[in-house]
Each structure stands twice: as C-alpha cells, then as structure tokens.
Design a protein around this motif. Structure first.
Motif: not given
Length: 424
Positions: A271-277, A283-284, A338-349
C-alpha cells in the motif's frame, strides 16, 4: 456587432498548457450561453468549455489533438454589442466533465471518423438530414454498436447533448424502422476495402502515454494464484438473500476490497507509492482502493477512499456510485485520483489469467479473473468447486517476489475462509 474572444482557461493544478480534445461547434454555428463549445484535457481530467455568450462562431483557435498554452485564443464569437476584444477572458466557471476521462486513470478519445457500416442498414427509422461526410457525435461504444447493427450513424437522430447519438437512439431507430425489417440484408461475404484512420488524441492519447510510461519505468512482474471462492460465494448469496432488499445486493468486489484491507495490515509495503525521481517510497496507513472501470470513453480508476473504515455494504455502495459516475462522465477529479492500490476486474469476461499494468506511482495491482466451476479433489473426493484466479502485478523495484507471493496467499486464505475477513 462585436467580437467576444474566449481564451484557453487556466484549469488549475499549475499547468501551463492543455490538449484540445474535441470541438462541439464549427465556424458559422449559432451558440447560446452555457452551450458546450469544446472539450479540453489536462493530465487528470476532461473539462468542458461552455460559452458565456449568445452569438455566432467566426473562428476556432486550434485543431483536436493540438496542445495549447493557457491564455491562447480558443474561439471567437460574433455577438450583439461591443464584445470583449480588449479583455478576451476565459469563461467562468469552467465546467468539469471528468470521468469519461479521465484522470489518474487512463483515458480515451472519440474516433476521428465514423465507422463504415458493415452492411446495409437493417432498419430505416426516421432519418436525419446530414451530409454524407458529416460525422455525428457518438461515443466509441455507440459507434461499434451501430456498426454491429448495420446502422449508418449519420441517419440516426441524436438526443444527447449537442445532438450526440446515444445507445437509446439506436434502439429507437430500430424500433421505428421495424416495418422495413424484412428488407434484404447484404451478403455476409461481401468484400470490404474500406479503411479508417483514427487520430490518437485526448483520452486515448492519455491512456497510451500512461501505459507506455508505466511499462517503461516500472519493473513489472506478475504472480497468479488459484482461489477456491465457493465459501465466499455462498456467504455472498446468503447475505444478499437476507439483507439484499434493505441494504443492497453485494457483488464479489466489496469482499475483495475487505480482503485487501486485512492483508495490507501485514504487508504495508504493498500500500505504497514510489517516487522514482526522488527515490522515496511512501507507505500509507489509509487504504484508498482504485477500482478500474471501463466506460464508453476508456478505462478510468475511481477511488474508494478509506476502505479500511468501510463495511461491506458501505464499500459496495461506494463502488456502485463511483462506477456509475465514471461511466456517465460525472466523476470529479478528486474521485479519480489518490489511490494507493488498484483492483482490476473484467467481470464475467475476465478470462483465466491476465497481466495487469501498474497504475503508477502505485506498486501493486490485483487483477480478478472470472469464476468457473471445476472438479477438484477435496479430502480424497472429487467435488465441484467455484474457482477463480488472481492475476496480480507488482513493481519489482519496490516489492520482492517472496513478499508478493505471501501477500496474494494471504488474500487467498482470507477469501477461502471468509469468517477471517471479520476477525479483528
């Protein structure tokens, strides 16, 4: 008569330039106050530019896809009276039209030309008088639907804003043309030599840029695990039967959000963001779950804020509200960032496996595949179980492979033993 000049407005966020995504008017059009003239896009949202006056369009200051400086001439309108040539200010307020956008999440533009019909129109409803080369306003999904139905969009009367053709208009066109439904249909094997060029601008350009940026900057690796969701599905069905009428129906998503919240207690590095620069990992404590949502104009990620403090039904209601707002183009800029972690779903497909792309600067994304019934061996017996894969990706610069595997295994344990989701 005078001239009212509208300049490219300062959208905020400290930006110096924006992309002109689409014109809703052309030279010679008569416009009224508050009519949307153009769509412009920032890095985070699509914004409507309304007209502050009544008048006639006499000049356009740019072409779709052009990046324009704040303060540059956007449009000139001939008006009654003296106009504002000396003080050519942007209209205020600027009306935000975010999601169909737009925002931290990925976006898509309208095609530059209407799709050529696959066959002759199946039905002929009341026709609209448009020139053969005139492109009616319509979303990509509506254009594809019309193509599948064999309908020429230029013949369909649009009832949306500025005459935009909606899915409902296609249904009306078909319904009103049923008397001609018996008309012969073109042969299924007719040769086609048509081509269509679609300029990559606006939302589609933003999607391309973000995806390319994510794959070039982050060190992606994916991990797939099979989960037995029979028990959680039985619990979901029971809760819907008992409380669905009073509290609303539950999908699997709020359970997945709850599993993320609980698992993150032991894996805060996810649950984090990375500033690579700056080379800084943040961590949040707050869990702001981005829920990837497909709309007519592209992929968006509205954010369920403070998921750690929400009940199942609270999460379900917020997911539904945000998804509806995103699909209807009503989500605000704040709701899409402002999200800290993402949930992705294509549902029935959802297929059996996928390789989701990270939503930078996040370091983890959990992908949900479809649920299928399969024979499984349980305690020496072959039984039918409901199975589902989680296909997740991580930024290997921040997350070690072992930690990623343990994190997904923790989610698996929570979903297979759903009572543990609610044990504090």
């Amino acid at each position: 008569m005078g001239t009212h000049v509208i300049k490219m407005p300062d959208i905020g966020e400290g930006i110096a330039e924006v992309e002109l995504s689409q014109w809703h008017v052309k030279v010679g059009d008569l416009v009224v106050e508050d009519q949307v003239l153009a769509d412009v896009m920032t890095d985070k949202a699509m914004v409507d530019i309304p007209s502050p006056v009544h008048g006639k369009v006499i000049a356009l200051g740019g072409q779709p896809g052009e990046v324009m400086a704040v303060g540059s001439l956007l449009i000139s309108i001939e008006v009654e009276g003296a106009g504002n040539l000396k003080e050519s200010a942007a209209p205020a307020p600027v009306k935000e039209a975010p999601v169909a956008p737009k925002a931290q999440a990925l976006v898509e533009s309208k095609p530059a030309a209407a799709a050529a019909p696959r066959q002759a129109p199946v039905c002929q409803g009341p026709m609209v008088a448009r020139e053969a080369d005139e492109r009616p306003l319509a979303s990509p999904a509506v254009r594809k639907h019309a193509l599948d139905l064999g309908i020429q969009l230029r013949l369909v009367r649009g009832t949306g804003p500025a005459g935009r053709v909606l899915h409902e208009d296609l249904d009306t066109y078909l319904a009103q043309g049923q008397s001609n439904a018996s008309a012969p249909v073109a042969a299924a094997y007719t040769q086609r030599n048509d081509e269509e060029q679609i300029q990559v601008i606006g939302m589609r350009r933003k999607i391309a840029q973000r995806m390319q940026d994510a794959t070039q900057r982050a060190a992606h690796f994916s991990y797939v695990e099979e989960i037995d969701v029979t028990a959680i599905e039985e619990l979901r069905a029971h809760l819907n039967e008992k409380h669905g009428a009073s509290r609303g129906k539950l999908t699997l998503l709020p359970f997945l959000v709850r599993a993320l919240v609980v698992a993150l207690r032991d894996f805060p590095q996810m649950n984090a963001r990375y500033d690579d620069e700056a080379q800084v990992i943040t961590r949040l404590g707050a869990v702001h779950v981005g829920v990837a949502t497909q709309s007519d104009v592209g992929l968006m990620v509205p954010v369920v804020r403070h998921a750690e403090a929400r009940s199942l039904w609270d999460s379900a209601a917020e997911i539904s509200r945000l998804a509806t707002a995103a699909r209807n183009g009503k989500a605000s800029r704040d709701e899409l960032s402002g999200s800290t972690i993402t949930l992705t779903s294509l549902g029935a497909l959802g297929g059996i496996v996928s390789t989701p792309v990270l939503n930078l600067p996040e370091v983890a994304i959990v992908g949900v595949n479809k649920i299928v019934e399969r024979p499984m061996v349980v305690k020496g017996q072959v039984v039918i179980r409901k199975m589902m894969n989680l296909s997740s990706s991580f930024d290997h610069r921040v997350v070690d492979g072992m930690d990623a595997a343990l994190f997904i295994q923790a989610i698996r344990g929570l979903l297979e033993q759903p009572a543990t989701l609610f044990v504090e």
